[in-house]
Design an enzyme around this catalytic site. Structure first.
Site, PDB file in Angstrom:
ATOM      1  N   SER A 307       0.894  -1.231   0.017  1.00  0.00           N
ATOM      2  CA  SER A 307       0.155   0.084  -0.089  1.00  0.00           C
ATOM      3  C   SER A 307       0.949   1.267   0.122  1.00  0.00           C
ATOM      4  O   SER A 307       1.564   1.511  -0.900  1.00  0.00           O
ATOM      5  CB  SER A 307      -0.780  -0.261   1.108  1.00  0.00           C
ATOM      6  N   ASP A 318      10.903   4.953  -9.764  1.00  0.00           N
ATOM      7  CA  ASP A 318      10.633   5.609 -10.929  1.00  0.00           C
ATOM      8  C   ASP A 318      11.108   6.873 -11.459  1.00  0.00           C
ATOM      9  O   ASP A 318      11.436   7.186 -12.507  1.00  0.00           O
ATOM     10  CB  ASP A 318       8.960   5.701 -11.128  1.00  0.00           C
ATOM     11  N   LYS A 332      -0.454  -4.046  -3.109  1.00  0.00           N
ATOM     12  CA  LYS A 332      -1.814  -3.353  -2.984  1.00  0.00           C
ATOM     13  C   LYS A 332      -1.846  -2.249  -3.778  1.00  0.00           C
ATOM     14  O   LYS A 332      -1.430  -1.257  -2.966  1.00  0.00           O
ATOM     15  CB  LYS A 332      -1.999  -3.440  -1.375  1.00  0.00           C
TER      16      LYS A 332
END
Length: 412
Positions: A307, A318, A332
């Site tokens: 999460s 990224d 999740k």
């Protein structure tokens, strides 16, 4: 933190429950049990992220229990049955007692022994004891199986019911029969305390050493509203370090706002996360503040990192802001909203999915580390941590490379 966490099923639930965002609605009206059920039906009908509601005709639930709902308890059972048809463990109904306990945990206070628990293959397991709590002091460890609570078997028990039995008034005791590996079961008698749920620590695990110029921050949960301030204090505590390890292993997640704010401390005007709702509307969150540090970072993740942990690690990966080390995260990629219900109850509804800055949907897939390093039970028994050791190595190499590049620039 061990490798077994990677294999936990999607049904894992945590002693301290966690959700990513809260509804702005403050509507709490005195209503009949029937209208409570009606409200739950309507919330799913209008907010649930999957407009097919798990490929079923949602209207079939509209008046299914009109003739049998007479009390609040009747409504609770009917709502839980209806919600279970979505086959989404994150969309759930909370009774007034359950919601009260969850609110206490979000505020950073709870009475119990301070352990995270989950279910795997029908077994009730300790995922991790929290630092400086009765559970940790008693010697409970990750992977311990709880066979009995106060003399009663845990076979077939749900996490919520187990947590309810383990929690209790400060000063009272709970007896847990624990099985650890191949050892004979052992009975632990633990005195409950009012637990301050600290989310951040700069204390290294036992027997782990780092280079003097490498800092360490352990972020165990995003659930407490204090997590952001605690993380900021941890950065300050590491101000004399040249690089920092951020440990998100076995961090089950928490508030979306905490993940965004902490990412904002570390990123400069970069995309943090995007959310997509049931209508396909996409909203992108960007870093907007001045970064608190530009020091090299290494982030540790494993199968228990879920999460909000995946939002933070995904944003740093990224944007090439950190090196991600460990094993694949939980996966999740869904956002829940807390909706208040009459008489102190609540509904958690999955309303969005989230995407990492590169547009990746990690739900049921997880974040893949840049450098895969296992942490086995044998490593734990030997009291070594190869994941932290690798992070230390990677950061030292990066610092050395940065120093060489600066010298080259000066020479030119």
């Amino acid at each position: 933190m061990n490798n077994f966490l990677k294999k936990l099923s999607i049904f894992v639930a945590i002693y301290f429950m966690f959700y990513l965002t809260t509804s702005n609605s403050n509507e709490v009206l005195a209503q009949t049990p029937q209208t409570m059920y009606d409200k739950a039906w309507n919330l799913i009908n209008t907010k649930y992220v999957d407009q097919t509601n798990n490929n079923q005709n949602w209207d079939r639930w509209r008046h299914k229990y009109d003739d049998v709902i007479e009390t609040d308890e009747d409504a609770y059972v009917a709502i839980e049955t209806m919600v279970s048809s979505l086959n989404d463990v994150y969309t759930r109904f909370l009774s007034p007692k359950e919601y009260s306990e969850e609110t206490a945990s979000i505020q950073g206070k709870l009475s119990g022994i301070g352990v995270q628990i989950g279910v795997r293959d029908g077994k009730l397991l300790i995922i991790a004891p929290l630092e400086d709590t009765p559970g940790e002091k008693a010697g409970l460890k990750a992977e311990d199986e709880i066979l009995e609570i106060d003399g009663k078997s845990t076979k077939g028990i749900t996490v919520d019911k187990a947590a309810d039995k383990i929690r209790g008034k400060e000063g009272t005791q709970v007896k847990l029969l624990i099985k650890r590996g191949k050892e004979a079961p052992k009975l632990y008698t633990i005195i409950r305390e009012n637990i301050e749920l600290k989310s951040v620590s700069v204390k290294l695990p036992e027997n782990v050493k780092l280079a003097p110029n490498i800092g360490y921050i352990r972020l165990s949960s995003f659930i407490s509203r204090n997590a952001t301030d605690e993380f900021k204090d941890a950065l300050e505590a590491n101000k004399d370090k040249d690089a920092i390890i951020i440990d998100l292993r076995s961090n089950p997640g928490g508030l979306l706002t905490n993940a965004i704010f902490i990412a904002d401390f570390l990123l400069d005007s970069k995309v943090i996360v995007s959310t997509v709702d049931r209508d396909g509307y996409k909203e992108t969150q960007r870093a907007t503040r001045t970064t608190l540090t530009d020091k090299p970072l290494a982030v540790l993740i494993n199968g228990g990192s879920a999460s909000a942990s995946e939002i933070l690690s995904g944003a740093l990966k990224d944007n090439k802001r950190a090196t991600i080390i460990g094993t694949k995260s939980f996966g999740k990629g869904l956002v829940q909203e807390i909706n208040k219900m009459p008489n102190g109850a609540a509904m958690h509804i999955t309303i969005q999915k989230y995407l990492t800055p590169s547009g990746t949907d990690i739900n049921k897939k997880g974040i893949v580390p840049d450098i895969k390093v296992e942490y086995t039970k044998e490593d734990a028994d030997k009291k070594i941590d190869p994941q932290i050791a690798k992070a230390n190595e990677v950061l030292l190499k990066q610092l050395n490379s940065n120093k060489i590049n600066k010298n080259i620039v000066k020479a030119q």
